[in-house]
Design an enzyme around this catalytic site. Sequence first.
Site, PDB file in Angstrom:
ATOM      1  N   ASN A  48      48.534  71.903  77.199  1.00 53.27           N
ATOM      2  CA  ASN A  48      49.530  71.203  76.393  1.00 53.27           C
ATOM      3  C   ASN A  48      50.498  70.466  77.315  1.00 53.27           C
ATOM      4  O   ASN A  48      50.831  70.934  78.409  1.00 53.27           O
ATOM      5  CB  ASN A  48      50.250  72.136  75.418  1.00 53.27           C
ATOM      6  CG  ASN A  48      50.947  73.313  76.065  1.00 53.27           C
ATOM      7  OD1 ASN A  48      50.511  73.816  77.094  1.00 53.27           O
ATOM      8  ND2 ASN A  48      52.023  73.773  75.464  1.00 53.27           N
ATOM      9  N   ILE A  49      50.910  69.290  76.859  1.00 57.33           N
ATOM     10  CA  ILE A  49      51.816  68.431  77.634  1.00 57.33           C
ATOM     11  C   ILE A  49      52.932  68.007  76.685  1.00 57.33           C
ATOM     12  O   ILE A  49      52.697  67.245  75.739  1.00 57.33           O
ATOM     13  CB  ILE A  49      51.067  67.200  78.188  1.00 57.33           C
ATOM     14  CG1 ILE A  49      49.850  67.632  79.025  1.00 57.33           C
ATOM     15  CG2 ILE A  49      52.016  66.332  79.023  1.00 57.33           C
ATOM     16  CD1 ILE A  49      48.890  66.494  79.385  1.00 57.33           C
ATOM     17  N   GLU A  61      44.041  71.578  73.248  1.00 60.11           N
ATOM     18  CA  GLU A  61      42.712  71.299  72.692  1.00 60.11           C
ATOM     19  C   GLU A  61      42.447  69.795  72.644  1.00 60.11           C
ATOM     20  O   GLU A  61      41.372  69.324  73.000  1.00 60.11           O
ATOM     21  CB  GLU A  61      42.597  71.863  71.269  1.00 60.11           C
ATOM     22  CG  GLU A  61      42.755  73.375  71.185  1.00 60.11           C
ATOM     23  CD  GLU A  61      44.187  73.826  70.965  1.00 60.11           C
ATOM     24  OE1 GLU A  61      45.115  73.230  71.562  1.00 60.11           O
ATOM     25  OE2 GLU A  61      44.394  74.776  70.210  1.00 60.11           O
TER      26      GLU A  61
HETATM   27  N1  THU Z   1      50.006  74.145  71.229  1.00 62.26           N
HETATM   28  C1  THU Z   1      48.776  73.918  71.763  1.00 62.26           C
HETATM   29  O1  THU Z   1      48.642  73.330  72.839  1.00 62.26           O
HETATM   30  N2  THU Z   1      47.697  74.365  71.078  1.00 62.26           N
HETATM   31  C2  THU Z   1      47.742  75.104  69.946  1.00 62.26           C
HETATM   32  O2  THU Z   1      46.723  75.501  69.426  1.00 62.26           O
HETATM   33  C3  THU Z   1      49.037  75.431  69.340  1.00 62.26           C
HETATM   34  C4  THU Z   1      50.216  74.781  69.951  1.00 62.26           C
HETATM   35  C5  THU Z   1      51.190  73.734  72.001  1.00 62.26           C
HETATM   36  C6  THU Z   1      51.982  72.594  71.452  1.00 62.26           C
HETATM   37  C7  THU Z   1      53.354  72.871  72.044  1.00 62.26           C
HETATM   38  O3  THU Z   1      53.405  72.317  73.352  1.00 62.26           O
HETATM   39  C8  THU Z   1      53.420  74.371  72.165  1.00 62.26           C
HETATM   40  O4  THU Z   1      52.076  74.830  72.090  1.00 62.26           O
HETATM   41  C9  THU Z   1      54.255  75.049  71.104  1.00 62.26           C
HETATM   42  O5  THU Z   1      53.886  74.626  69.837  1.00 62.26           O
END
Ligand code: THU
Length: 138
Positions: A48-49, A61
């Site tokens: 996640n970024i 994802e």
């Molecule tokens: N996030 C993901 O990368 N994947 C997920 O399946 C759920 C949420 C990230 C988005 C954000 O950066 C952080 O987790 C909190 O929501």
Amino acid sequence: MTDLSPDTIEKLILKAHEMQEMSYAPYSGFNVGAALLTVDNEIYGGCNIENAAFSPTICAERTAIFKAVSEGKRDFRAIAIVGGKKKEIGDLCFPCGVCRQVMAEFCDPDSFRIITRNREGETVIHTLRELLPESFGL
Ligand code: THU
């Protein structure tokens, strides 16, 4: 399509955990890593970024899927996801609705597997159809 071997599942979880290290999440403090397996058995990682403006944030994802699609890959077997604070594996981490919809664009709902593991080592595997029944498509 053959099912996933235990070795493959371990490899994907390990890669997802490695990718969690790359997570940029200064706002939520929640770090997610993903590992996407193509039908030709290549693995694309993602994390996640986040962004100060919040809405440009992208999930792990979708990072992995967009990396793969942008390199010409469109056929996928599975994705592993781990998430938690301090770059550690916490509770089971299931994909958000937006990521499920993106998966539906490229992945077969009955054969594509979504794998997640928690800190206790419990591993849960779903098909895309289980996590996104009656998905929207044109
Ligand atoms: N996030 C993901 O990368 N994947 C997920 O399946 C759920 C949420 C990230 C988005 C954000 O950066 C952080 O987790 C909190 O929501």
